[in-house]
Design a protein around this motif. Structure first.
Motif, PDB file in Angstrom:
ATOM      1  N   ASN A 189       0.830  -1.205   0.000  1.00 44.04           N
ATOM      2  CA  ASN A 189       0.000   0.000   0.000  1.00 44.04           C
ATOM      3  C   ASN A 189       0.866   1.257   0.000  1.00 44.04           C
ATOM      4  OD1 ASN A 189      -3.246  -0.355   1.449  1.00 44.04           O
ATOM      5  ND2 ASN A 189      -2.023  -2.004   0.577  1.00 44.04           N
ATOM      6  N   TYR A 190       0.314   2.318  -0.557  1.00 48.91           N
ATOM      7  CA  TYR A 190       0.942   3.636  -0.471  1.00 48.91           C
ATOM      8  C   TYR A 190      -0.168   4.672  -0.520  1.00 48.91           C
ATOM      9  CZ  TYR A 190       0.013   4.252  -5.462  1.00 48.91           C
ATOM     10  OH  TYR A 190      -0.610   4.381  -6.675  1.00 48.91           O
ATOM     11  N   GLY A 191       0.150   5.904  -0.127  1.00 47.48           N
ATOM     12  CA  GLY A 191      -0.848   6.959  -0.157  1.00 47.48           C
ATOM     13  C   GLY A 191      -0.727   7.878   1.042  1.00 47.48           C
ATOM     14  N   PRO A 192      -1.713   8.737   1.272  1.00 51.16           N
ATOM     15  CA  PRO A 192      -1.681   9.695   2.374  1.00 51.16           C
ATOM     16  C   PRO A 192      -1.611   9.010   3.741  1.00 51.16           C
ATOM     17  CG  PRO A 192      -3.380  10.295   0.791  1.00 51.16           C
ATOM     18  CD  PRO A 192      -2.897   8.936   0.409  1.00 51.16           C
ATOM     19  N   CYS A 193      -0.941   9.667   4.668  1.00 57.04           N
ATOM     20  CA  CYS A 193      -0.912   9.264   6.087  1.00 57.04           C
ATOM     21  C   CYS A 193      -0.105   8.002   6.362  1.00 57.04           C
ATOM     22  CB  CYS A 193      -2.323   9.103   6.653  1.00 57.04           C
ATOM     23  SG  CYS A 193      -3.342  10.579   6.570  1.00 57.04           S
ATOM     24  N   GLN A 194       0.804   7.626   5.464  1.00 57.19           N
ATOM     25  CA  GLN A 194       1.631   6.450   5.726  1.00 57.19           C
ATOM     26  C   GLN A 194       2.808   6.832   6.608  1.00 57.19           C
ATOM     27  OE1 GLN A 194       3.229   4.371   2.277  1.00 57.19           O
ATOM     28  NE2 GLN A 194       3.163   2.440   3.391  1.00 57.19           N
ATOM     29  N   LEU A 199       8.774   2.850   2.494  1.00 58.42           N
ATOM     30  CA  LEU A 199       9.602   3.291   1.370  1.00 58.42           C
ATOM     31  C   LEU A 199       9.191   4.636   0.784  1.00 58.42           C
ATOM     32  CD1 LEU A 199      11.847   2.686  -0.744  1.00 58.42           C
ATOM     33  CD2 LEU A 199      10.051   1.626  -2.136  1.00 58.42           C
ATOM     34  N   ILE A 200       7.944   4.775   0.367  1.00 57.73           N
ATOM     35  CA  ILE A 200       7.542   5.966  -0.380  1.00 57.73           C
ATOM     36  C   ILE A 200       7.583   7.232   0.467  1.00 57.73           C
ATOM     37  CG2 ILE A 200       5.557   7.050  -1.533  1.00 57.73           C
ATOM     38  CD1 ILE A 200       5.099   4.365  -2.949  1.00 57.73           C
ATOM     39  N   PRO A 201       6.959   7.280   1.649  1.00 63.25           N
ATOM     40  CA  PRO A 201       7.086   8.510   2.438  1.00 63.25           C
ATOM     41  C   PRO A 201       8.512   8.783   2.894  1.00 63.25           C
ATOM     42  CG  PRO A 201       5.938   6.815   3.688  1.00 63.25           C
ATOM     43  CD  PRO A 201       6.040   6.311   2.284  1.00 63.25           C
ATOM     44  N   VAL A 261      10.346   3.038  -8.500  1.00 61.23           N
ATOM     45  CA  VAL A 261       9.506   3.858  -7.620  1.00 61.23           C
ATOM     46  C   VAL A 261      10.284   5.067  -7.131  1.00 61.23           C
ATOM     47  CG1 VAL A 261       8.259   3.903  -5.418  1.00 61.23           C
ATOM     48  CG2 VAL A 261       8.081   1.897  -6.919  1.00 61.23           C
ATOM     49  N   VAL A 262      11.522   4.841  -6.709  1.00 60.64           N
ATOM     50  CA  VAL A 262      12.331   5.931  -6.157  1.00 60.64           C
ATOM     51  C   VAL A 262      12.610   6.988  -7.222  1.00 60.64           C
ATOM     52  CG1 VAL A 262      14.561   6.518  -5.129  1.00 60.64           C
ATOM     53  CG2 VAL A 262      13.338   4.464  -4.379  1.00 60.64           C
ATOM     54  N   TYR A 263      12.967   6.562  -8.425  1.00 58.94           N
ATOM     55  CA  TYR A 263      13.254   7.545  -9.473  1.00 58.94           C
ATOM     56  C   TYR A 263      11.988   8.270  -9.936  1.00 58.94           C
ATOM     57  CZ  TYR A 263      18.162   6.234  -9.904  1.00 58.94           C
ATOM     58  OH  TYR A 263      19.510   6.035  -9.654  1.00 58.94           O
ATOM     59  N   THR A 264      10.865   7.587  -9.904  1.00 57.15           N
ATOM     60  CA  THR A 264       9.592   8.263 -10.215  1.00 57.15           C
ATOM     61  C   THR A 264       9.301   9.354  -9.185  1.00 57.15           C
ATOM     62  OG1 THR A 264       8.668   6.291 -11.275  1.00 57.15           O
ATOM     63  CG2 THR A 264       7.100   7.951 -10.506  1.00 57.15           C
ATOM     64  N   LYS A 325      -0.790  11.856  -6.534  1.00 55.42           N
ATOM     65  CA  LYS A 325      -1.638  12.273  -5.413  1.00 55.42           C
ATOM     66  C   LYS A 325      -0.889  12.142  -4.080  1.00 55.42           C
ATOM     67  CE  LYS A 325      -6.264  11.317  -7.251  1.00 55.42           C
ATOM     68  NZ  LYS A 325      -7.529  10.561  -7.045  1.00 55.42           N
ATOM     69  N   THR A 326      -0.089  11.095  -3.964  1.00 51.44           N
ATOM     70  CA  THR A 326       0.646  10.852  -2.728  1.00 51.44           C
ATOM     71  C   THR A 326       1.701  11.924  -2.489  1.00 51.44           C
ATOM     72  OG1 THR A 326       0.283   8.464  -2.952  1.00 51.44           O
ATOM     73  CG2 THR A 326       2.076   9.179  -1.497  1.00 51.44           C
ATOM     74  N   VAL A 327       2.509  12.211  -3.510  1.00 53.96           N
ATOM     75  CA  VAL A 327       3.536  13.247  -3.364  1.00 53.96           C
ATOM     76  C   VAL A 327       2.884  14.585  -3.050  1.00 53.96           C
ATOM     77  CG1 VAL A 327       5.337  14.544  -4.565  1.00 53.96           C
ATOM     78  CG2 VAL A 327       5.196  12.055  -4.834  1.00 53.96           C
ATOM     79  N   THR A 328       1.804  14.903  -3.749  1.00 56.27           N
ATOM     80  CA  THR A 328       1.095  16.167  -3.511  1.00 56.27           C
ATOM     81  C   THR A 328       0.600  16.245  -2.073  1.00 56.27           C
ATOM     82  OG1 THR A 328       0.429  16.300  -5.833  1.00 56.27           O
ATOM     83  CG2 THR A 328      -0.831  17.609  -4.248  1.00 56.27           C
ATOM     84  N   TRP A 329       0.056  15.141  -1.572  1.00 59.08           N
ATOM     85  CA  TRP A 329      -0.458  15.133  -0.184  1.00 59.08           C
ATOM     86  C   TRP A 329       0.670  15.425   0.803  1.00 59.08           C
ATOM     87  CZ3 TRP A 329       0.370  12.842   4.481  1.00 59.08           C
ATOM     88  CH2 TRP A 329      -0.626  13.044   5.460  1.00 59.08           C
ATOM     89  N   TYR A 330       1.818  14.775   0.653  1.00 59.65           N
ATOM     90  CA  TYR A 330       2.911  15.006   1.589  1.00 59.65           C
ATOM     91  C   TYR A 330       3.424  16.438   1.505  1.00 59.65           C
ATOM     92  CZ  TYR A 330       3.139  10.266   3.302  1.00 59.65           C
ATOM     93  OH  TYR A 330       2.826   9.090   3.929  1.00 59.65           O
TER      94      TYR A 330
END
Length: 358
Positions: A189-194, A199-201, A261-264, A325-330
């Motif tokens: 999973n990934y997205g807001p509030c992680q 990894l992603i946040p 994912v990291v380079y994106t 959406k995830t990057v924008t949220w953070y």
């Protein structure tokens, strides 16, 4: 319905609660111990809703669970409370055994006794939904295969082994005692509030601070990425429409190597946050490769065809729409992140007692 959700202050649990409160007329009772990963800030938008209540309790405490069931009389349970970070499970497996195995056992014992004492009409509609992970299946390695609901279990880490054990307990309580259950296994999973250890946040926040972006091995590990709000929709769909005793795999249909994912993320940050710390020319310059994790699985990939065919669920987000959406949220919620980094999200809840109605 009134739904008891364990682990509702966590990443996925809070997304499920937001989805239910915002899109249905159901009531929610959030039962959470509030460990380091439990963050009530993630529920700020629903906390004042009269259909939401909070109980600060530990699923390993059978007496506390009995009080919660007696007080709230739930129509269903969604069990998401778990220790879930693989690195932490390698460093300290005991907490994972306690929460994921012993806690699930205690919850099953209390839920089964509660269900057995319900009137027949309520018994027929009660469900215990156990939320698991694709990591219980092990490693697909270099194959093109997908995890199906029939894939044999072969967990690699203490985390996945304890989740596999909890899955077996739930199915045993269904077969032996007749408890009505559904089980779901999801991909990454990934997205807001992680929580920022994932990894992603971690990559987003490290990049914004000009810190190294540590990638295990060569970053060749492949994961199927699922946007958390799509997962929340799927979980509610399975709870309300899934077959008694059935298992459903939930995936995002988005296989990506970790390094992709990291380079994106770096490319999106170049676009959305071009002002960098002074020593950084490009975000991608911060990528560093570190020694691989012990027992690191190479590939996970979910076949979610059963869920699609039988219940009509499909993810609404592609990887690229979801990651944007995830990057924008953070970027828009730096204060949420700051409160985790400085610990204030935990200090302010110390006086919050059990059976607190929010």
């Amino acid at each position: 319905m009134k739904i008891l959700i364990t682990g509702g202050a966590g990443f996925i649990g809070s997304a499920v609660i937001r989805h239910i409160i915002e899109t249905t007329q159901d009531d929610v009772v959030n039962l959470d111990k509030l460990t380091y990963a439990g963050n009530l800030d993630s529920l700020a938008g629903v906390v004042a809703n009269p259909r939401y209540q909070f109980e600060r309790e530990d699923i390993c405490d059978g007496d506390a669970l009995r009080r919660v069931f007696a007080r709230h009389q739930p129509d269903a349970v969604m069990h998401l409370a778990a220790e879930s970070h693989v690195d932490r499970s390698i460093e300290g497996p005991a907490a994972f055994v306690q929460t994921n195995i012993v806690g699930t056992y205690q919850l099953l014992e209390v839920a089964t006794r509660y269900w057995q004492e319900l009137p027949a009409s309520r018994q027929a509609h009660f469900r215990f939904h156990h939320v698991s992970t694709d990591e219980v299946y092990g490693d697909l390695g270099g194959t093109d295969a997908l995890f199906t609901e029939q894939t044999a279990y072969c967990p690699s880490s203490p985390y996945s082994a304890t989740k596999a054990s909890s899955d077996h307990l739930v199915r045993a309580w269904h077969r032996t005692f007749g408890l009505p259950v559904v089980v779901t296994s999801c991909s990454n999973n990934y997205g807001p509030c992680q929580f920022p250890e994932k990894l992603i946040p971690l990559m987003i926040l490290n990049a914004l601070e000009g810190k190294a972006l540590p990638v295990y091995g060569k970053g060749e590990q492949i994961r199927d990425w699922l946007y958390v709000e799509d997962h929340a929709r799927a979980l509610y769909t399975v709870l309300t429409r899934g077959g008694n005793g059935d298992t459903y795999n939930i995936g995002g249909f988005n296989e990506k190597k970790n390094i992709e994912v990291v380079y994106t993320l770096c490319e999106l940050l170049e676009e959305l946050a071009p002002s960098k710390p002074g020593h950084v020319r490009y975000y991608s310059d911060l990528v560093s490769f570190v020694e691989d994790r012990p027992g690191h699985d190479l590939r996970y990939a979910i076949d979610a065809g059963k869920l699609q065919r039988e219940l009509g669920w499909m993810p609404l987000e592609t990887f690229y729409s979801g990651i944007r959406k995830t990057v924008t949220w953070y970027l828009q919620n730096i204060e949420w992140c700051r409160r985790i980094h400085d610990g204030s999200y935990r200090r302010e809840r110390r006086g919050l007692g059990s059976r607190e109605v929010a």
